[in-house]
Design a protein around this motif. Structure first.
Motif, PDB file in Angstrom:
ATOM      1  N   TYR A  26      -9.896   4.317 -45.823  1.00  0.00           N
ATOM      2  CA  TYR A  26      -9.494   4.802 -44.762  1.00  0.00           C
ATOM      3  C   TYR A  26      -9.824   6.330 -44.697  1.00  0.00           C
ATOM      4  O   TYR A  26      -9.566   7.086 -45.899  1.00  0.00           O
ATOM      5  N   LEU A  41     -11.095   3.518 -36.790  1.00  0.00           N
ATOM      6  CA  LEU A  41     -10.570   2.425 -36.595  1.00  0.00           C
ATOM      7  C   LEU A  41     -10.901   1.796 -35.091  1.00  0.00           C
ATOM      8  O   LEU A  41     -10.994   2.710 -34.218  1.00  0.00           O
ATOM      9  N   VAL A  91      -2.173  -1.254 -35.468  1.00  0.00           N
ATOM     10  CA  VAL A  91      -2.436  -1.486 -36.870  1.00  0.00           C
ATOM     11  C   VAL A  91      -1.414  -2.041 -37.636  1.00  0.00           C
ATOM     12  O   VAL A  91      -0.100  -1.323 -37.385  1.00  0.00           O
ATOM     13  N   ARG A 111      -1.310   5.522 -31.959  1.00  0.00           N
ATOM     14  CA  ARG A 111      -1.645   4.141 -32.342  1.00  0.00           C
ATOM     15  C   ARG A 111      -0.236   3.496 -32.222  1.00  0.00           C
ATOM     16  O   ARG A 111       0.856   4.081 -32.754  1.00  0.00           O
ATOM     17  N   VAL A 122       2.080   1.100 -34.455  1.00  0.00           N
ATOM     18  CA  VAL A 122       1.879   0.968 -35.871  1.00  0.00           C
ATOM     19  C   VAL A 122       3.131   0.108 -36.494  1.00  0.00           C
ATOM     20  O   VAL A 122       4.244   0.253 -36.025  1.00  0.00           O
ATOM     21  N   THR A 147      -6.280  -4.104 -36.670  1.00  0.00           N
ATOM     22  CA  THR A 147      -6.651  -3.521 -37.978  1.00  0.00           C
ATOM     23  C   THR A 147      -5.357  -3.877 -38.803  1.00  0.00           C
ATOM     24  O   THR A 147      -4.242  -3.792 -38.614  1.00  0.00           O
TER      25      THR A 147
END
Length: 452
Positions: A160, A166, A171, A192, A194, A339
């Motif tokens: 990463y 990404l 994610v 994002r 998460v 992801t």
């Protein structure tokens, strides 16, 4: 190195923090040696970490004794590239005999004589001693439960770099040690959605009563603990120097929009299931935090040191919805998760060491880095001699112990009994000319390699 086999007293494999520390001590003690590094000095800091990574300890602590970080506040946290530059500068300071771009592919005990034959990408080396300074971050581990889904992007935390790397979408970060929680935090700050899978962990305060937790572990004797508490060998530590350094608080992250889940258990047909252990794991982290605060308060009371009280450090936010009603499973497609980042640690990989230095499980057998295989040493491994062994300043002190051991062994091997000394005294002048010529030839070859 390919034209003729090189002979060297001591070969150090790896030029990260462990290899540089080892070279410094060997240089001070006058031990001829060579350090081989397959990439660049401190390469793991440069290219095997995410872009925004900073050291987890302040600059006054995460360094070698002989040099400070230039232009950095001692209480700040050094960016990863500055850490790598630090080790390069440090190595130049004592003209470390480091050769980069050479990979060691095999090490085997020599038959009928001391030392080892070392195969490299640039030829063969005969070494009297070998120090394995490759560190603990050798082979990234992704558990076998990882789904085989071509529509999902999956990568280890070692690969990463930043959120822009990404694909769009949510994610799932699996693992909530220092790497996992820092990556999850960065992704959330980037907008994002998460999901963070939280397992058992320790959660120390970043600072308490105006002292960093590294300071507290020092005065409380925790860095010098020589034996890990049974059952806590693999407990992760959630700590960060990011954004100026702050205590990791999973509930705070959840209140800011992150969804916490328990340990990731399995994947089936696009659905991930989680253990129902999230609340217990968070409580374990809270207990670890409070235990350290209690120990710090007891130290202040016992010593009378003048440090301000810090009641805010004991405030635990209320449980968010994801803790009171934890997810048992998650349909990745419905949740928009494209992801998965596996912050699941590393495994040791010594398949290239063909020596009798391991137990039945492949774990190195040693005492403070001195292997059961005579002449072989390990450096930079967790708990090599104490808790601090895999940290920057800890590895420096372990390297000193190993260097002293090497010097002692060289003295034993250099011993000549009385009869041999008498023969040497009667030897005609010039009788050692062939040996001298050989030494001069070897010296020329060593100088070509940049070895002192």
């Amino acid at each position: 190195m390919t034209a003729e086999t090189l002979s060297i007293d001591t070969l150090v494999i790896g030029a990260g923090q462990a290899g540089v520390a080892m070279s410094e001590h060997l240089s001070k003690l006058g031990v001829p040696h060579l350090v081989l590094e397959r990439d660049r000095i401190a390469e793991r800091w440069r290219t095997c970490r995410w872009d925004s990574l900073v050291a987890n300890g302040p600059a006054w602590h995460d360094r070698f004794p002989g040099m400070e970080f230039e232009g950095l506040d001692p209480d700040a946290f050094a960016p990863k590239d500055q850490v790598a530059d630090y080790f390069e500068t440090y190595a130049r300071k004592f003209d470390a005999p480091i050769r980069t771009g050479v990979e060691v592919t095999g090490v085997a005990r020599r038959t009928g004589r001391p030392g080892f034959t070392v195969e490299t990408s640039d030829g063969t080396i005969e070494a009297g001693r070998v120090v394995v300074a490759t560190g603990p971050f050798q082979r990234p581990v992704i558990p076998p439960i990882a789904p085989r889904d071509p529509h999902l992007t999956q990568l280890h935390s070692a690969d990463y770099r930043n959120p822009a790397q990404l694909p769009e979408g949510a994610v799932l970060v699996v693992g909530a040690g220092s790497s996992g929680v820092q990556i999850a935090d960065e992704l959330q700050r980037a907008g994002r959605k998460v999901y963070l899978s939280v397992g058992a962990h320790d959660r120390p305060p970043r600072a308490y009563r105006n002292r960093d937790f590294c300071w507290w572990l020092g005065v409380l004797g925790e860095w010098d603990k020589e034996v890990v508490t049974p059952g806590r060998e693999h407990v992760t530590i959630a700590v960060s120097g990011a954004y100026g350094g702050q205590t990791i608080d999973f509930r705070r992250l959840a209140h800011q929009g992150m969804t916490l889940v328990g340990v990731t258990r399995s994947f089936e047909r696009g659905v991930v299931t989680f253990e129902r252990d999230l609340a217990d794991n968070l409580k374990r982290g809270d207990d670890n935090l409070m235990a350290l605060l209690d120990a710090a308060d007891a130290y202040v009371a016992r010593t009378g040191i003048d440090l301000p009280e810090d009641p805010q450090a004991r405030v635990i936010p209320p449980d968010p919805e994801c803790v009171t009603h934890p997810l048992a499973e998650l349909d990745l497609a419905q949740a928009g998760v494209n992801t998965i980042i596996w912050a699941t640690g590393y495994a040791l990989d010594f398949g290239w060491l063909h020596v009798n230095a391991f137990d039945d499980n492949g774990k190195p057998q040693h005492q403070r880095g001195v292997s059961k295989e005579p002449g072989l040493y390990f450096l930079g491994l967790p708990w090599l001699s104490r808790r601090a062994s895999s940290f920057i300043w800890g590895v420096w002190h372990d390297a000193k112990h190993i260097a002293d051991h090497i010097v002692t062994q060289r003295k034993y091997l250099a011993y000549r009994d009385a009869s041999q000394r008498q023969q040497d005294a009667r030897r005609p002048q010039g009788a050692d000319a062939p040996s001298t010529a050989h030494d001069e030839s070897r010296a020329r070859k060593v100088n070509e390699l940049g070895v002192n």
